[in-house]
Design a protein around this motif. Structure first.
Motif, mmCIF file in Angstrom:
data_model
loop_
_atom_site.group_PDB
_atom_site.id
_atom_site.type_symbol
_atom_site.label_atom_id
_atom_site.label_comp_id
_atom_site.label_asym_id
_atom_site.label_seq_id
_atom_site.Cartn_x
_atom_site.Cartn_y
_atom_site.Cartn_z
ATOM 1 N N ALA A 18 0.834 -1.204 0.000
ATOM 2 C CA ALA A 18 0.000 0.000 0.000
ATOM 3 C C ALA A 18 0.869 1.253 0.000
ATOM 4 C CB ALA A 18 -0.917 -0.008 1.215
ATOM 5 N N GLY A 19 0.322 2.357 -0.518
ATOM 6 C CA GLY A 19 0.992 3.649 -0.438
ATOM 7 C C GLY A 19 2.109 3.854 -1.442
ATOM 8 N N ILE A 20 2.722 5.042 -1.395
ATOM 9 C CA ILE A 20 3.768 5.383 -2.360
ATOM 10 C C ILE A 20 5.076 4.641 -2.089
ATOM 11 C CG2 ILE A 20 2.803 7.650 -2.895
ATOM 12 C CD1 ILE A 20 4.950 8.872 -1.090
ATOM 13 N N SER A 21 5.220 4.045 -0.901
ATOM 14 C CA SER A 21 6.459 3.323 -0.580
ATOM 15 C C SER A 21 6.586 2.016 -1.357
ATOM 16 C CB SER A 21 6.552 3.057 0.926
ATOM 17 O OG SER A 21 5.449 2.296 1.384
ATOM 18 N N VAL A 22 5.603 1.712 -2.204
ATOM 19 C CA VAL A 22 5.769 0.602 -3.151
ATOM 20 C C VAL A 22 6.950 0.899 -4.070
ATOM 21 C CG1 VAL A 22 4.673 -0.644 -5.061
ATOM 22 C CG2 VAL A 22 3.342 -0.044 -3.046
ATOM 23 N N GLY A 23 7.215 2.200 -4.271
ATOM 24 C CA GLY A 23 8.443 2.604 -4.958
ATOM 25 C C GLY A 23 8.418 2.475 -6.456
ATOM 26 N N GLU A 24 9.375 1.700 -6.982
ATOM 27 C CA GLU A 24 9.606 1.647 -8.423
ATOM 28 C C GLU A 24 8.435 1.093 -9.227
ATOM 29 O OE1 GLU A 24 13.651 1.676 -6.476
ATOM 30 O OE2 GLU A 24 11.698 0.719 -6.122
ATOM 31 N N ASP A 25 7.478 0.440 -8.590
ATOM 32 C CA ASP A 25 6.321 -0.080 -9.327
ATOM 33 C C ASP A 25 5.457 1.039 -9.887
ATOM 34 O OD1 ASP A 25 7.193 -2.584 -8.784
ATOM 35 O OD2 ASP A 25 5.617 -3.105 -7.363
ATOM 36 N N GLN A 71 0.785 2.138 -6.686
ATOM 37 C CA GLN A 71 0.854 2.865 -5.412
ATOM 38 C C GLN A 71 -0.553 3.285 -4.999
ATOM 39 O OE1 GLN A 71 3.509 5.952 -6.562
ATOM 40 N NE2 GLN A 71 5.332 4.660 -6.511
ATOM 41 N N CYS A 72 -1.212 2.439 -4.245
ATOM 42 C CA CYS A 72 -2.602 2.712 -3.882
ATOM 43 C C CYS A 72 -2.671 3.646 -2.674
ATOM 44 C CB CYS A 72 -3.344 1.411 -3.588
ATOM 45 S SG CYS A 72 -5.118 1.638 -3.464
ATOM 46 N N ASN A 73 -3.083 4.874 -2.924
ATOM 47 C CA ASN A 73 -3.249 5.861 -1.858
ATOM 48 C C ASN A 73 -4.717 6.156 -1.587
ATOM 49 O OD1 ASN A 73 -0.382 6.446 -1.553
ATOM 50 N ND2 ASN A 73 -0.522 7.432 -3.547
ATOM 51 N N GLY A 115 10.035 5.427 -8.435
ATOM 52 C CA GLY A 115 11.268 5.866 -7.806
ATOM 53 C C GLY A 115 11.524 5.091 -6.533
ATOM 54 N N PRO A 116 12.725 5.175 -5.980
ATOM 55 C CA PRO A 116 13.036 4.499 -4.717
ATOM 56 C C PRO A 116 12.095 4.971 -3.608
ATOM 57 C CG PRO A 116 15.037 5.250 -5.787
ATOM 58 C CD PRO A 116 13.898 5.874 -6.538
ATOM 59 N N ALA A 117 11.666 4.040 -2.775
ATOM 60 C CA ALA A 117 10.662 4.344 -1.751
ATOM 61 C C ALA A 117 11.056 5.514 -0.856
ATOM 62 C CB ALA A 117 10.410 3.090 -0.902
ATOM 63 N N LEU A 118 12.277 5.519 -0.354
ATOM 64 C CA LEU A 118 12.697 6.569 0.570
ATOM 65 C C LEU A 118 12.736 7.931 -0.108
ATOM 66 C CD1 LEU A 118 15.511 4.742 2.587
ATOM 67 C CD2 LEU A 118 13.135 5.162 3.268
ATOM 68 N N GLU A 119 13.127 7.955 -1.378
ATOM 69 C CA GLU A 119 13.162 9.220 -2.104
ATOM 70 C C GLU A 119 11.750 9.734 -2.370
ATOM 71 O OE1 GLU A 119 15.681 9.354 -5.528
ATOM 72 O OE2 GLU A 119 17.290 8.215 -4.553
ATOM 73 N N LEU A 120 10.822 8.815 -2.616
ATOM 74 C CA LEU A 120 9.434 9.215 -2.831
ATOM 75 C C LEU A 120 8.827 9.778 -1.552
ATOM 76 C CD1 LEU A 120 8.174 6.254 -5.048
ATOM 77 C CD2 LEU A 120 8.360 8.643 -5.745
ATOM 78 N N LEU A 121 9.100 9.122 -0.437
ATOM 79 C CA LEU A 121 8.585 9.617 0.836
ATOM 80 C C LEU A 121 9.112 11.023 1.114
ATOM 81 C CD1 LEU A 121 8.908 6.376 2.997
ATOM 82 C CD2 LEU A 121 6.766 7.472 2.285
ATOM 83 N N LYS A 122 10.371 11.254 0.760
ATOM 84 C CA LYS A 122 10.951 12.584 0.949
ATOM 85 C C LYS A 122 10.293 13.598 0.019
ATOM 86 C CE LYS A 122 15.357 15.082 0.899
ATOM 87 N NZ LYS A 122 16.839 14.965 0.733
ATOM 88 N N LYS A 123 10.124 13.251 -1.243
ATOM 89 C CA LYS A 123 9.554 14.176 -2.218
ATOM 90 C C LYS A 123 8.127 14.569 -1.848
ATOM 91 C CE LYS A 123 8.481 14.937 -7.063
ATOM 92 N NZ LYS A 123 8.697 14.534 -8.470
#
Length: 312
Positions: free
Chosen positions: A110-117, A122-124, A288-296
């Protein structure tokens, strides 16, 4: 200082199913050709006769789960949140919730932390979808300890339950002897008098760090972990709002229809309070990478801190 242990809650889901499977012969696990990713493969290895791969047909999987529940089994239907809550919404609504059958939906990734998919996966919006279904319990655990407890609680509850799990490994924050999981009850992780941070799922650990930073600046934040979004612990939220006067909600989900909306629904009726909703705004994610997405998207510790500080 030793490094904090991190475990993805999807791993917790698979492990909890195996533990429960050893105790309960009526537990059956279904999957939609994603057993390796949802981690139900560990249950399949242990109990192959009680694992059903329904193929890439999530609607059919939910229908099979409904039939198993009607026959006295306790099925856990598993897939990515996008497919479990999205593609199979109509079957969950009409075949499971309408007759109030004892089906559990295990939604991973769930969520944007799915990352590169990327945005398609990324189900929000899943919490918003499941909240809208009458009689559906919605659980969103914050770490390994809570996720395993949530799976057990879901099994013991008679009726439909939606369980939300993540792909990204997250810090274990509830590993203490006095931890108790009670469906429908929030957990106060930190006391404070200046504002209340209400968080759910992945961002809970970040919110604890944010509270520590604020404390160093003389701002004391109460932190509440809401693992059960429906039914919501209204009494705890109302009391905290009256005590601190300001509320911030934080979730790895759209700010539309999720935890923030649930909190605002309650407060607007019972204790009008200024609320800041932090989550994914009215946009799709991206690859994108999960951690970078969470930051963005402002859901890392720095992003949450900056928004809360400005709100204060």
């Amino acid at each position: 200082m030793s490094e904090v242990k991190k475990i993805a809650t999807r791993d917790s889901y698979g492990n909890a199913l195996v533990e429960l499977g050893k105790e309960h012969d009526n537990l059956v696990v279904l999957d939609a050709d994603l057993a390796a990713a949802t981690k139900t493969g560990v249950f399949k290895k242990e109990f192959p006769e009680r694992h059903i791969d329904c193929g890439i047909a999530e609607g059919n999987m939910v229908g099979v789960a409904a039939g198993l529940a009607a026959a006295g089994k306790v099925p856990f239907a598993s897939s990515f949140a996008m497919f479990a809550a999205g593609r199979a919404f109509e079957q969950i609504r009409n075949s499971v919730a309408y007759p109030h059958l004892n089906v559990k939906i295990g939604a991973t990734h769930a969520g944007i932390s799915v990352g590169e998919d990327g945005a398609t996966h990324q189900c929000n919006e899943d919490i918003a979808l499941m909240r809208s279904i009458p009689g559906m319990v919605v659980l969103n655990p914050s770490d390994d300890v809570e996720a395993r407890a949530a799976v057990k609680a879901a099994y013991e509850y008679e009726g439909p339950v939606y369980l939300r799990f993540g792909r990204l490994a997250v810090p274990v924050i509830n590993d203490r002897e006095d931890y108790k999981f009670e469906m429908g009850k929030g957990v106060v992780l930190r006391e404070g008098k200046d504002l209340t941070i209400v968080a759910s799922g992945l961002p809970v650990a970040n919110c604890l760090e944010v509270a520590e930073r604020l404390s160093a600046e003389g701002i004391e934040a109460k932190v509440i972990n809401i693992h059960t979004i429906k039914p919501l612990d209204e009494d705890l939220i109302v009391a905290a709002a009256k005590e601190t006067g300001k509320v911030v909600t934080v979730e790895e989900h759209s700010v539309i229809g999720g935890l923030g909306s649930a909190v605002c629904d309650v407060l607007s009726e019972k204790a009008p309070t200024k609320v800041l909703k932090i989550g994914v705004n009215d946009v799709f994610g991206e690859s994108g990478p999960a951690l970078e997405l969470l930051k963005k998207y402002g859901l890392d510790t720095d992003g949450i801190y900056e928004k809360v500080k400005a709100f204060c």
